[in-house]
Design a protein around this motif. Structure first.
Motif, PDB file in Angstrom:
ATOM      1  N   UNK A  74       0.819  -1.215   0.000  1.00 20.85           N
ATOM      2  CA  UNK A  74       0.000   0.000   0.000  1.00 20.85           C
ATOM      3  C   UNK A  74       0.854   1.266   0.000  1.00 20.85           C
ATOM      4  N   UNK A  75       2.124   1.147   0.394  1.00 21.34           N
ATOM      5  CA  UNK A  75       2.950   2.347   0.441  1.00 21.34           C
ATOM      6  C   UNK A  75       4.415   2.088   0.697  1.00 21.34           C
ATOM      7  N   UNK A  76       4.907   0.905   0.324  1.00 25.85           N
ATOM      8  CA  UNK A  76       6.320   0.598   0.534  1.00 25.85           C
ATOM      9  C   UNK A  76       7.189   1.257  -0.527  1.00 25.85           C
ATOM     10  N   UNK A  77       8.495   1.247  -0.286  1.00 21.61           N
ATOM     11  CA  UNK A  77       9.482   1.749  -1.235  1.00 21.61           C
ATOM     12  C   UNK A  77      10.381   0.603  -1.682  1.00 21.61           C
ATOM     13  N   UNK A  78      11.002   0.782  -2.843  1.00 21.26           N
ATOM     14  CA  UNK A  78      11.972  -0.178  -3.347  1.00 21.26           C
ATOM     15  C   UNK A  78      13.272   0.508  -3.674  1.00 21.26           C
ATOM     16  N   UNK A  79      14.368  -0.219  -3.576  1.00 25.68           N
ATOM     17  CA  UNK A  79      15.694   0.308  -3.873  1.00 25.68           C
ATOM     18  C   UNK A  79      16.385  -0.650  -4.833  1.00 25.68           C
ATOM     19  N   UNK A  80      16.655  -0.168  -6.054  1.00 25.97           N
ATOM     20  CA  UNK A  80      17.236  -0.998  -7.111  1.00 25.97           C
ATOM     21  C   UNK A  80      18.547  -0.380  -7.563  1.00 25.97           C
ATOM     22  N   UNK A  81      19.572  -1.214  -7.637  1.00 29.38           N
ATOM     23  CA  UNK A  81      20.891  -0.732  -8.042  1.00 29.38           C
ATOM     24  C   UNK A  81      20.898  -0.381  -9.532  1.00 29.38           C
ATOM     25  N   UNK A  82      21.574   0.709  -9.856  1.00 30.25           N
ATOM     26  CA  UNK A  82      21.722   1.103 -11.256  1.00 30.25           C
ATOM     27  C   UNK A  82      22.909   0.352 -11.856  1.00 30.25           C
ATOM     28  N   UNK A  83      22.603  -0.627 -12.664  1.00 30.16           N
ATOM     29  CA  UNK A  83      23.605  -1.434 -13.348  1.00 30.16           C
ATOM     30  C   UNK A  83      23.505  -1.139 -14.834  1.00 30.16           C
ATOM     31  N   UNK A  84      24.571  -0.647 -15.482  1.00 29.34           N
ATOM     32  CA  UNK A  84      24.477  -0.266 -16.898  1.00 29.34           C
ATOM     33  C   UNK A  84      24.005  -1.380 -17.824  1.00 29.34           C
ATOM     34  N   UNK A  85      24.394  -2.617 -17.545  1.00 33.04           N
ATOM     35  CA  UNK A  85      23.998  -3.746 -18.381  1.00 33.04           C
ATOM     36  C   UNK A  85      23.443  -4.870 -17.502  1.00 33.04           C
ATOM     37  N   UNK A  86      22.232  -4.703 -17.031  1.00 35.28           N
ATOM     38  CA  UNK A  86      21.649  -5.714 -16.143  1.00 35.28           C
ATOM     39  C   UNK A  86      21.275  -6.984 -16.905  1.00 35.28           C
ATOM     40  N   UNK A 137      28.171   5.765   1.376  1.00 40.90           N
ATOM     41  CA  UNK A 137      27.176   4.936   0.693  1.00 40.90           C
ATOM     42  C   UNK A 137      27.061   5.407  -0.760  1.00 40.90           C
ATOM     43  N   UNK A 138      28.060   5.101  -1.592  1.00 40.21           N
ATOM     44  CA  UNK A 138      28.134   5.686  -2.934  1.00 40.21           C
ATOM     45  C   UNK A 138      27.425   4.897  -4.031  1.00 40.21           C
ATOM     46  N   UNK A 139      26.842   3.750  -3.721  1.00 36.84           N
ATOM     47  CA  UNK A 139      26.266   2.891  -4.748  1.00 36.84           C
ATOM     48  C   UNK A 139      25.116   3.596  -5.468  1.00 36.84           C
ATOM     49  N   UNK A 140      25.169   3.720  -6.802  1.00 35.97           N
ATOM     50  CA  UNK A 140      24.078   4.374  -7.532  1.00 35.97           C
ATOM     51  C   UNK A 140      22.832   3.498  -7.559  1.00 35.97           C
ATOM     52  N   UNK A 141      21.688   4.113  -7.299  1.00 35.96           N
ATOM     53  CA  UNK A 141      20.441   3.346  -7.223  1.00 35.96           C
ATOM     54  C   UNK A 141      19.248   4.247  -7.481  1.00 35.96           C
ATOM     55  N   UNK A 142      18.135   3.614  -7.793  1.00 33.96           N
ATOM     56  CA  UNK A 142      16.858   4.307  -7.947  1.00 33.96           C
ATOM     57  C   UNK A 142      15.904   3.861  -6.844  1.00 33.96           C
TER      58      UNK A 142
END
Length: 255
Positions: free
Chosen positions: A137-149, A178-183
């Motif tokens: 109903x209102x959770x968040x997600x965190x996905x790593x930005x990988x150029x070629x997933x 915490x430098x990992x790029x993510x959306x």
């Protein structure tokens, strides 16, 4: 007559105690304001407490006025924890985190931004993060930005389903903890969303050239069809038939 030499450390420690007490009292006062906010908005069971644009403005103000010995990343972490904790008080949520090959880095990124009161739930692949957000109903997600997933996980975004809400890190710097790029992924936020930078899915046969201002975040080619996740300043589509997938506040330039 008292001839004892004053101890300068005593005064310094007294100042530190005074500042610590003032900070604690202000945090408690902020909690009381949140109680009033909950009573007005009645959001205790929804995800409508998220305001990524307002949060971005707060981070920019912190960065603009910051000076002195305390690292900016420490100040950011403190404020992120405060914001996330009080948001969780308004509207309880879970942060679903991709835990693929960079599981530890993603865990650090998550805890840097939400502290330890917000529960985390790990998922092996990005698609499961998106589905978990969709089912909530209102959770968040965190996905790593990988150029070629391995796959085009963003195909599950858009429409009435989960969308991109934010991009991390927002205040990048050399040596950031915490430098990992993510959306950050969320269900549609309505008025709470921000789109200084819009995110799109672009499909083509390999011959489509995009404007230099378009940033390619990730891409997958299957059976001769190129599927790219791209970001572009503003809200204009980067190509014909591009599919909108949300947007985010523009992160600051690296320091």
């Amino acid at each position: 007559m008292n001839d004892a030499t004053p101890d300068p450390l005593t005064d310094i420690r007294r100042d530190i105690d005074r500042i610590d007490e003032a900070m604690h009292r202000l945090l408690m006062e902020r909690g009381a304001v949140i109680d009033r906010l909950i009573a007005i908005k009645r959001t205790s069971q929804t995800g409508s407490a998220f305001r990524p644009g307002r949060e971005a403005d707060m981070m920019r103000r912190i960065a603009d006025r910051h000076e002195g010995r305390l690292p900016l990343a420490t100040a950011e972490h403190l404020w992120r924890t405060i914001i996330a904790t009080f948001t969780h008080v308004q509207a309880p949520f879970t942060l679903h985190v991709e835990q693929g090959p960079e599981a530890l880095a993603m865990h650090d990124l998550a805890r840097f931004h939400v502290g330890f009161d917000v529960p985390l739930e790990g998922h092996a692949i990005p698609g499961r993060v998106v589905e978990a957000v969709r089912a909530s109903t209102g959770d968040l997600g965190l996905v790593r930005l990988e150029p070629q997933p391995a796959g085009a996980w963003w195909d599950a975004l858009g429409g009435e389903g989960p969308q991109v809400m934010a991009r991390l890190p927002f205040l990048p710097a050399e040596g950031h903890p915490a430098p990992t790029p993510a959306l950050v992924i969320a269900r549609p936020l309505g008025p709470g969303s921000t789109s200084e930078v819009s995110v799109w899915a672009v499909h083509d046969d390999g011959d489509l050239h995009l404007s230099p201002e378009v940033e390619i975040l990730a891409g997958v080619t299957r059976n001769g069809v190129r599927n790219r996740l791209v970001a572009v300043p503003g809200a204009a589509a980067p190509a014909p038939n591009a599919l909108p997938l949300g947007g985010y506040a523009q992160p600051a330039a690296a320091r």
